[in-house]
Write an enzyme that holds these catalytic residues in place. Structure first.
Site, short mmCIF file in Angstrom:
data_model
loop_
_atom_site.label_atom_id
_atom_site.label_comp_id
_atom_site.label_asym_id
_atom_site.label_seq_id
_atom_site.Cartn_x
_atom_site.Cartn_y
_atom_site.Cartn_z
N HIS A 122 10.88 -7.63 4.62
CA HIS A 122 9.51 -8.11 4.81
C HIS A 122 9.40 -9.58 4.41
O HIS A 122 9.37 -9.90 3.22
CB HIS A 122 8.54 -7.27 3.98
CG HIS A 122 8.39 -5.87 4.47
ND1 HIS A 122 7.50 -5.52 5.45
CD2 HIS A 122 9.05 -4.73 4.13
CE1 HIS A 122 7.60 -4.22 5.70
NE2 HIS A 122 8.53 -3.72 4.91
N CYS A 132 10.98 -4.62 9.95
CA CYS A 132 11.24 -3.29 9.40
C CYS A 132 11.16 -2.23 10.50
O CYS A 132 12.01 -2.18 11.38
CB CYS A 132 10.29 -3.01 8.23
SG CYS A 132 10.85 -1.67 7.16
N ASP A 137 -17.59 -6.53 5.42
CA ASP A 137 -17.58 -6.66 6.88
C ASP A 137 -18.98 -6.82 7.46
O ASP A 137 -19.24 -7.74 8.25
CB ASP A 137 -16.90 -5.44 7.51
CG ASP A 137 -15.41 -5.40 7.23
OD1 ASP A 137 -14.86 -6.45 6.85
OD2 ASP A 137 -14.79 -4.34 7.40
N GLY A 187 -23.84 -3.35 3.09
CA GLY A 187 -23.63 -4.04 1.82
C GLY A 187 -22.18 -4.38 1.55
O GLY A 187 -21.86 -5.06 0.58
N GLY A 188 -21.30 -3.92 2.43
CA GLY A 188 -19.88 -4.25 2.29
C GLY A 188 -19.57 -5.62 2.86
O GLY A 188 -20.44 -6.29 3.43
N GLU A 209 6.82 -11.44 4.79
CA GLU A 209 5.43 -11.79 4.50
C GLU A 209 5.05 -11.61 3.05
O GLU A 209 4.00 -12.13 2.62
CB GLU A 209 4.49 -10.95 5.39
CG GLU A 209 4.43 -9.46 5.08
CD GLU A 209 5.51 -8.63 5.75
OE1 GLU A 209 5.36 -7.40 5.78
OE2 GLU A 209 6.52 -9.21 6.21
#
Length: 251
Positions: free
Chosen positions: A162, A74, A220, A217-218, A164
């Protein structure tokens, strides 16, 4: 290289699902960083900008001269054309959503497609009207005189759609062709091998030192904490920081 597409993470996921290691880096990543990474292939993501905007992210033309296979998707495709002296123009009708492309010729990147016309997912307001020297059209759509291009000699390819997303049902075949047939990558990576590599890297870097991990707490920070604990055990102290963004009672 990320030009701001909402699908960039999905591109990386598709590559990793093929058991090939990849990283997402900003489109501003320098030539020196790319060389140091020893990339076997480069994918240029899409993006929300028009190539004509003053603030639009630009592609360093030296990347295209590295001799590394490049696939532009794109906006990434249009960036290749723009920087090499081709012509990108605003389309009379924005092409967004389901579309169908027809092959202009038999070629390595589209050879595995079973159904023609091929259903794809488009999302662009500009279109390519003139290709740079050495490039030729591989596929067209009703609104795009160039829906895919190639410079086989330089191993540079472009897709206006696209591959994907699920709305391009055979798109994974195109990604496979680029990764394996063109870039000659091998399917020898797994998430397990990534974890092992990271644990060994952490142990080497930390040695006998103590580590503090700020834990929000997330996902990651939780993943980082688990990897650290697997690597260095009691050398790690996690400190939970309630930053105010968790759901009620979730802390």
């Amino acid at each position: 290289l990320d030009f701001g597409s909402q699908y960039t993470q999905l591109i990386a996921r598709r590559v990793r699902e093929l058991k090939v290691y990849c990283e997402i880096q900003p489109c501003t990543w320098s030539l020196e960083q790319i060389k140091a990474f020893e990339a076997k292939a480069i994918i240029l993501s899409g993006g929300p900008s028009s190539i004509f905007e003053k603030s639009a992210p630009q592609l360093d033309p030296k990347i295209l001269a590295l001799g590394i296979p490049v696939l532009g998707i794109c906006y990434g495709m249009q960036a290749i054309v723009h920087v090499l002296g081709g012509t990108v123009e605003p389309a009379e009708h924005r092409e967004y959503g389901r579309a169908f492309i027809k092959a202009a010729e038999s070629n390595i990147i589209l050879n595995h497609i079973v159904t023609w016309p091929m259903q794809v997912w488009m999302s662009h307001g500009d279109r390519i009207t003139k290709l740079p020297n050495g490039f030729h059209t591989l596929a067209v759509s009703a609104n795009s005189p160039c829906a895919s291009f190639a410079n086989h000699e330089k191993n540079i390819y472009g897709l206006q759609f696209h591959p994907e997303v699920a709305h391009t049902p055979e798109g994974i075949k195109i990604i496979k062709a680029f990764i394996f047939d063109i870039a000659k990558c091998e399917a020898d990576w797994s998430m397990h091998s990534f974890i092992e590599t990271q644990i060994n890297s952490i142990r080497k870097r930390v040695g006998k030192a103590k580590v503090i991990c700020g834990l929000s707490g997330g996902v990651d920070s939780s993943v980082a904490a688990v990897l650290l604990h697997q690597a260095i055990g009691d050398q790690l102290t996690c400190i939970f920081v309630d930053n105010g963004f968790l759901r009620k009672h979730e802390r």
